[in-house]
Design a protein around this motif. Structure first.
Motif, mmCIF file in Angstrom:
data_model
loop_
_atom_site.group_PDB
_atom_site.id
_atom_site.type_symbol
_atom_site.label_atom_id
_atom_site.label_comp_id
_atom_site.label_asym_id
_atom_site.label_seq_id
_atom_site.Cartn_x
_atom_site.Cartn_y
_atom_site.Cartn_z
ATOM 1 N N GLY A 257 -4.115 9.427 -29.864
ATOM 2 C CA GLY A 257 -3.542 9.536 -28.542
ATOM 3 C C GLY A 257 -4.564 9.709 -27.447
ATOM 4 O O GLY A 257 -4.245 9.586 -26.278
ATOM 5 N N GLU A 258 -5.839 9.995 -27.774
ATOM 6 C CA GLU A 258 -6.834 10.218 -26.748
ATOM 7 C C GLU A 258 -7.484 8.919 -26.282
ATOM 8 O O GLU A 258 -7.975 8.842 -25.178
ATOM 9 N N TYR A 259 -7.500 7.924 -27.165
ATOM 10 C CA TYR A 259 -8.283 6.738 -26.850
ATOM 11 C C TYR A 259 -7.441 5.592 -26.311
ATOM 12 O O TYR A 259 -7.978 4.587 -25.896
ATOM 13 N N VAL A 260 -6.102 5.677 -26.370
ATOM 14 C CA VAL A 260 -5.252 4.579 -25.875
ATOM 15 C C VAL A 260 -4.217 5.142 -24.908
ATOM 16 O O VAL A 260 -3.331 5.889 -25.318
ATOM 17 N N PRO A 261 -4.322 4.837 -23.620
ATOM 18 C CA PRO A 261 -3.278 5.270 -22.685
ATOM 19 C C PRO A 261 -2.028 4.427 -22.892
ATOM 20 O O PRO A 261 -2.033 3.227 -22.662
ATOM 21 N N GLN A 262 -0.952 5.033 -23.336
ATOM 22 C CA GLN A 262 0.235 4.281 -23.683
ATOM 23 C C GLN A 262 1.063 3.989 -22.433
ATOM 24 O O GLN A 262 1.447 4.914 -21.709
ATOM 25 N N PRO A 263 1.367 2.712 -22.161
ATOM 26 C CA PRO A 263 2.244 2.389 -21.030
ATOM 27 C C PRO A 263 3.636 2.971 -21.254
ATOM 28 O O PRO A 263 4.075 3.164 -22.391
ATOM 29 N N GLN A 266 8.050 3.593 -16.635
ATOM 30 C CA GLN A 266 7.770 3.606 -15.201
ATOM 31 C C GLN A 266 6.808 2.489 -14.803
ATOM 32 O O GLN A 266 6.835 2.006 -13.662
ATOM 33 N N GLN A 267 5.943 2.066 -15.728
ATOM 34 C CA GLN A 267 4.970 1.030 -15.416
ATOM 35 C C GLN A 267 5.556 -0.383 -15.502
ATOM 36 O O GLN A 267 4.868 -1.348 -15.181
ATOM 37 N N ILE A 268 6.798 -0.506 -15.981
ATOM 38 C CA ILE A 268 7.420 -1.835 -16.020
ATOM 39 C C ILE A 268 7.545 -2.404 -14.613
ATOM 40 O O ILE A 268 7.358 -3.607 -14.397
ATOM 41 N N GLU A 269 7.828 -1.538 -13.642
ATOM 42 C CA GLU A 269 7.937 -2.017 -12.266
ATOM 43 C C GLU A 269 6.603 -2.580 -11.786
ATOM 44 O O GLU A 269 6.563 -3.615 -11.105
ATOM 45 N N ASP A 270 5.481 -1.924 -12.144
ATOM 46 C CA ASP A 270 4.163 -2.459 -11.775
ATOM 47 C C ASP A 270 3.911 -3.792 -12.468
ATOM 48 O O ASP A 270 3.321 -4.712 -11.884
ATOM 49 N N LEU A 271 4.368 -3.890 -13.722
ATOM 50 C CA LEU A 271 4.213 -5.135 -14.461
ATOM 51 C C LEU A 271 4.984 -6.270 -13.788
ATOM 52 O O LEU A 271 4.474 -7.389 -13.639
ATOM 53 N N VAL A 272 6.208 -5.976 -13.368
ATOM 54 C CA VAL A 272 7.027 -6.974 -12.680
ATOM 55 C C VAL A 272 6.367 -7.393 -11.368
ATOM 56 O O VAL A 272 6.321 -8.583 -11.017
ATOM 57 N N PRO A 290 17.697 7.333 -14.813
ATOM 58 C CA PRO A 290 16.411 7.391 -15.528
ATOM 59 C C PRO A 290 16.109 8.814 -15.992
ATOM 60 O O PRO A 290 16.400 9.790 -15.300
ATOM 61 N N ARG A 291 15.528 8.921 -17.142
ATOM 62 C CA ARG A 291 15.157 10.219 -17.700
ATOM 63 C C ARG A 291 14.012 10.014 -18.681
ATOM 64 O O ARG A 291 13.755 8.894 -19.137
ATOM 65 N N PRO A 292 13.298 11.079 -19.028
ATOM 66 C CA PRO A 292 12.185 10.947 -19.981
ATOM 67 C C PRO A 292 12.679 10.452 -21.340
ATOM 68 O O PRO A 292 13.741 10.857 -21.826
ATOM 69 N N LEU A 293 11.895 9.567 -21.942
ATOM 70 C CA LEU A 293 12.221 8.992 -23.251
ATOM 71 C C LEU A 293 11.088 9.267 -24.225
ATOM 72 O O LEU A 293 9.958 9.564 -23.811
ATOM 73 N N PRO A 294 11.360 9.163 -25.516
ATOM 74 C CA PRO A 294 10.272 9.295 -26.495
ATOM 75 C C PRO A 294 9.174 8.272 -26.223
ATOM 76 O O PRO A 294 9.450 7.139 -25.803
ATOM 77 N N SER A 295 7.921 8.668 -26.445
ATOM 78 C CA SER A 295 6.794 7.795 -26.126
ATOM 79 C C SER A 295 6.870 6.471 -26.874
ATOM 80 O O SER A 295 6.520 5.419 -26.326
ATOM 81 N N GLY A 296 7.362 6.491 -28.112
ATOM 82 C CA GLY A 296 7.475 5.250 -28.870
ATOM 83 C C GLY A 296 8.474 4.295 -28.260
ATOM 84 O O GLY A 296 8.259 3.078 -28.228
ATOM 85 N N VAL A 297 9.582 4.829 -27.745
ATOM 86 C CA VAL A 297 10.596 3.995 -27.104
ATOM 87 C C VAL A 297 10.042 3.403 -25.807
ATOM 88 O O VAL A 297 10.239 2.224 -25.510
ATOM 89 N N GLU A 298 9.323 4.229 -25.029
ATOM 90 C CA GLU A 298 8.782 3.748 -23.760
ATOM 91 C C GLU A 298 7.749 2.648 -23.987
ATOM 92 O O GLU A 298 7.737 1.623 -23.290
ATOM 93 N N LEU A 299 6.860 2.837 -24.966
ATOM 94 C CA LEU A 299 5.848 1.826 -25.251
ATOM 95 C C LEU A 299 6.499 0.535 -25.729
ATOM 96 O O LEU A 299 6.109 -0.569 -25.331
ATOM 97 N N THR A 300 7.510 0.655 -26.603
ATOM 98 C CA THR A 300 8.200 -0.529 -27.117
ATOM 99 C C THR A 300 8.874 -1.297 -25.986
ATOM 100 O O THR A 300 8.789 -2.533 -25.910
ATOM 101 N N ALA A 301 9.537 -0.580 -25.073
ATOM 102 C CA ALA A 301 10.203 -1.241 -23.948
ATOM 103 C C ALA A 301 9.190 -1.973 -23.075
ATOM 104 O O ALA A 301 9.410 -3.122 -22.676
ATOM 105 N N TYR A 302 8.093 -1.332 -22.778
ATOM 106 C CA TYR A 302 7.073 -1.958 -21.931
ATOM 107 C C TYR A 302 6.528 -3.222 -22.590
ATOM 108 O O TYR A 302 6.402 -4.271 -21.950
ATOM 109 N N ARG A 303 6.195 -3.147 -23.893
ATOM 110 C CA ARG A 303 5.599 -4.293 -24.566
ATOM 111 C C ARG A 303 6.602 -5.452 -24.696
ATOM 112 O O ARG A 303 6.212 -6.623 -24.634
#
Length: 397
Positions: A257-263, A266-272, A290-303
């Motif tokens: 978790g220290e070497y990869v900043p996980q999207p 919230q960053q989907i809007e920047d991607l768009v 909108p509410r906080p989600l598990p990090s795995g779900v957020e990364l999967t959605a972004y990718r």
């Protein structure tokens, strides 16, 4: 002293040989000083053989046990009374109980329990009477029983420690195997991340470069803006790739978790917005709270959004547009990405996307499966492509 002790442990035959010589010397001195217990032609071989039992007890315990039993029978038959060398019988009973075969251990126990009563019966003392003989037989049997019990307990303890060592070695191998699996999984994750980063950012840079080349003479300001976008996109891709590949460098031990900043979502809007800047019209909407989600779900959605928009840009054609919908449910996050371009054959995505390396819909399905979600992808009626995903907040068990 420690060196001497270690040397003696490495050469047990020296120790046994020393005690065999001591036993032989005591027997000779005792025989010379005491009364005659039998004919010397029989006493001397018996003494030598019992000393040999002590010398070879650890090299061949079963054979030495049988030799000691045979010598005892000879003593009974030839009427050779108890000798100092008979102490070897006690020693071999202990030795066989420690490291001999199971049959030999049981034989040693029976022989040890019978030795004292047979000796007392053979050389009974008339002054003690029957009760005295029985008491002496029981008393002389105790050392043999204790020697066997001590030897058997040491055998059990050694087996227990050997089992512990084997289990520790097995657990160590399992940990090594798990570490290798974890490393392989991490490398696979990095490969997926690299694909997403490279595919998206390079496609943006290619589109911007084509646009800059097209308007370079007619609209220098637009060309300059496109070049600035290429520069910023390239720096962003390079920085993320460096962080991703940092874990693969030898000598670096970074915590997960220290070497990869996980999207995140919230960053989907920047991607768009980045896609819009590169010339791809994208309609973006968020439904629900909108509410906080598990990090795995957020990364999967972004990718998923990143991969879908990249494929739209690559396969949608010149006038393609896309729409992205995020829907927050009580128990999960819904994703819908659609485009109205000409698209590419569905089979191309299933076979690995535009690069043919297994990172198209197969990669999407793998990501969604890791969080326990579902993915539906395919051509839209009338043209275009649709990707729909449902990501639960809690993985299914």
């Amino acid at each position: 002293m420690q060196r001497l002790y270690d040397s003696l442990r490495r050469h047990p035959m020296w120790v046994d040989g020393f005690w065999a010589v001591v036993l032989l010397g005591i027997s000779v001195v005792g025989g010379a000083a005491g009364e005659q217990v039998g004919p010397w032609a029989v006493v001397v071989p018996i003494t030598v053989l019992l000393s040999l039992v002590v010398a070879l007890r650890r090299r061949m315990p079963e054979k030495m046990l049988l030799l000691a039993a045979a010598v005892g029978v000879v003593q009974l038959v030839t009427d050779v009374a108890i000798l100092p060398a008979d102490f070897a019988m006690l020693v071999i009973v202990y030795t066989v109980a420690v490291e001999g075969a199971r049959w030999a251990s049981r034989f040693a126990l029976v022989a040890g329990l019978c030795a004292a009563p047979l000796a007392q019966l053979r050389w009974s003392n008339e002054q003690t009477g029957v009760a005295g003989d029985i008491a002496l037989a029981i008393l002389q049997t105790v050392p043999f029983a204790l020697a066997w019990v001590l030897g058997d307990s040491i055998r059990t303890r050694r087996a227990y420690f050997a089992q512990l060592e084997e289990r520790a070695a097995r657990l160590e191998k399992e940990r090594e195997a798990q570490s290798k699996v974890a490393v392989a999984a991490e490398r696979a994750r990095i490969a997926r991340e690299l694909h997403d980063v490279v595919a998206h950012n390079v496609s943006v840079m290619v589109v911007q470069a084509d646009g800059a080349a097209y308007v370079l003479d007619a609209a220098p300001d637009q060309a300059k803006k496109a070049l600035e976008t290429i520069s910023s996109t390239g720096r962003q891709a390079l920085a993320e790739m460096r962080r991703l590949l940092g874990v693969l460098r030898t000598g670096e031990h970074q915590e997960a978790g220290e070497y990869v900043p996980q999207p995140d979502v919230q960053q989907i809007e920047d991607l768009v917005e980045q896609c819009r800047t590169s010339g791809l019209p994208v309609d973006f909407k968020v439904e629900g709270t909108p509410r906080p989600l598990p990090s795995g779900v957020e990364l999967t959605a972004y990718r998923i959004v990143q991969e879908a928009l990249t494929n739209t840009r690559k396969h949608g054609g010149a006038n393609a547009g896309a729409s992205v919908r995020l829907v927050y449910f009580d128990d999960g996050l819904g994703l819908l990405v659609e485009d109205d371009g000409k698209g590419a054959p569905h089979e191309l995505y299933e076979e690995g996307g535009f690069d043919g390396q297994g990172h198209g819909l197969i990669g999407m399905r793998e990501r969604v499966g890791m969080v326990g979600g579902t993915l539906d992808a395919g051509p839209r009626p009338g043209g275009g492509f649709r990707i729909s995903a449902l990501l639960p907040l809690k993985p299914a068990h």
